[in-house]
Enzyme design. Structure first.
Site, short mmCIF file in Angstrom:
data_model
loop_
_atom_site.label_atom_id
_atom_site.label_comp_id
_atom_site.label_asym_id
_atom_site.label_seq_id
_atom_site.Cartn_x
_atom_site.Cartn_y
_atom_site.Cartn_z
N GLU A 18 0.90 -1.13 -0.04
CA GLU A 18 0.21 0.17 0.06
C GLU A 18 0.96 1.32 0.16
O GLU A 18 1.91 1.21 0.82
CB GLU A 18 -0.79 0.11 1.34
CG GLU A 18 -1.73 1.36 1.36
CD GLU A 18 -2.54 1.38 2.49
OE1 GLU A 18 -3.62 0.78 3.17
OE2 GLU A 18 -1.96 2.33 3.52
N ARG A 124 -15.25 3.47 4.49
CA ARG A 124 -16.14 4.43 4.84
C ARG A 124 -14.98 5.83 5.06
O ARG A 124 -15.41 6.90 4.59
CB ARG A 124 -16.47 4.36 6.36
CG ARG A 124 -17.48 5.48 6.88
CD ARG A 124 -17.66 5.28 8.41
NE ARG A 124 -16.62 5.63 9.03
CZ ARG A 124 -16.55 5.62 10.54
NH1 ARG A 124 -17.70 5.38 11.25
NH2 ARG A 124 -15.39 5.70 11.20
#
Ligand code: FAD
Length: 317
Positions: A18, A124
């Site tokens: 990542e 989210r």
């Protein structure tokens, strides 16, 4: 290619990373400089985080304060396209609810589809620093579950304008986040797992975990998921602790524990260099145990420290 396809085709544990977009104004070269040393380990995919706008107060003439919106790390979609083009590797943009209306989400997903991006991590997002709790955009999604539902709808050619005729379906493979040590807002693990299962039932096809330093937390979590009929691949997320500050900041920011045996090793270190060496050593042990357990992939939160990730990958892959 869909990540689930990649995972199911591989007989051995894969490697993935990542990365964060550079700070606004910095060159994309810093991204390449971080990825280049890791290409030898053939990453199955590269995740690119998404950073929403924040609000700061700027002092103006006469002493009054002006609330100004800034985005410190824009460029997620552009970076994904650039990575796929340069390295021919799957890039996975993180898509968040925060700051997006449903229409904006739909349009962003159409851009990704046109760019040939097959995988997204649906999240989210955290609250912005000036707000005590997460506030969805008016007309936006309050939970990742709702975002997963929207993407699944688009995968079935259902767009927001339901009068649209002959719409082409998108074909996203949807990943989601999960927390072996529980999401900090969840009242308990049972409740957290209930919503995790709801995301899978709504169309999520794989899970990436929050970082953890104690493998037993991951193994227990996977067991709990399987007992709760959550049967998608669960990719462990790993961070290499690499500085004294992180001993307190990582637990504070990510709501995770540093296990006591690791903490004792860190306490013996005299400086950041020794801490980093201890962090690499600990992570190598974690990875070796995880590979032995045949986990689908080891996913590294590089956070700009690709030298540490390289040191670990060299020992593990
Ligand atoms: P959700 O699944 O929506 O869960 C949030 C909380 O609400 C949980 O406590 C859950 O139990 C509860 N809940 C879920 N659904 C419901 C419901 N329907 N009703 C009631 N309660 C519910 N943040 C960013 O801003 N950008 C990034 O790029 C980013 N990347 C990340 C990558 C990974 C792998 C991880 C683990 C986290 C990442 N985050 C990122 C942080 C993440 O957005 C936060 O941890 C956020 O607080 C929760 O996101 P979520 O998708 O897990 O939320």
């Amino acid at each position: 290619m869909k990540l689930t396809q990649k995972l199911s085709q591989s007989k051995k544990t894969l490697f993935s990373i990542e990365i964060l977009p550079p700070l606004k104004g910095k060159s994309i070269q810093s991204i390449y400089d971080g990825i280049d040393p890791l290409m030898e380990f053939k990453p199955a995919f590269v995740d690119v985080t998404y950073h929403r706008e924040e609000y700061i107060y700027k002092k103006r003439e006469g002493g009054y304060l002006e609330k100004v919106s800034i985005r410190k790390r824009p460029g997620t979609v552009g970076i994904c396209a650039a990575i796929m083009n340069k390295y021919n590797v799957e890039a996975v943009p993180h898509i968040i609810c925060g700051g997006f209306t449903k229409e904006e989400t739909e349009n962003a997903l159409i851009d990704l589809q046109f760019l040939g991006i097959d995988n997204v991590l649906a999240l989210r997002g955290d609250s912005i620093k000036t707000e005590p709790a997460f506030v969805p955009e008016p007309g936006g999604h309050p939970y990742a579950l709702d975002l997963v539902k929207q993407i699944t709808q688009m995968n079935h050619a259902n767009y927001m304008d339901n009068e649209m005729k002959d719409a082409a379906p998108t074909n996203f493979c949807i990943g989601i986040a999960a927390y072996p040590e529980k999401h900090f807002e969840a009242p308990n693990m049972t409740s957290d797992l209930k919503y995790l299962k709801a995301k899978v039932d709504a169309g999520a096809e794989y899970i990436v975990t929050q970082m953890f330093f104690d493998n037993s937390k991951y193994f227990e979590f996977v067991d709990l998921c399987r007992k709760n009929d959550i049967n998608v691949p669960i990719i462990p997320g790993l961070k290499i602790l690499s500085g004294k500050k992180q001993i307190t900041t990582l637990p504070k920011i990510f709501h995770i524990d540093i296990p006591q045996p690791f903490y004792e090793e860190l306490e013996k270190c005299k400086d950041d260099k020794q801490i980093k060496e201890a962090g690499i050593k600990w992570c190598i042990q974690q990875c070796q145990e995880l590979v032995k357990a045949n986990v689908p992939c080891l996913h590294f939160y590089t956070m700009g420290a690709s030298d540490a990730t390289r040191a670990v990958a060299k020992e593990v892959f």
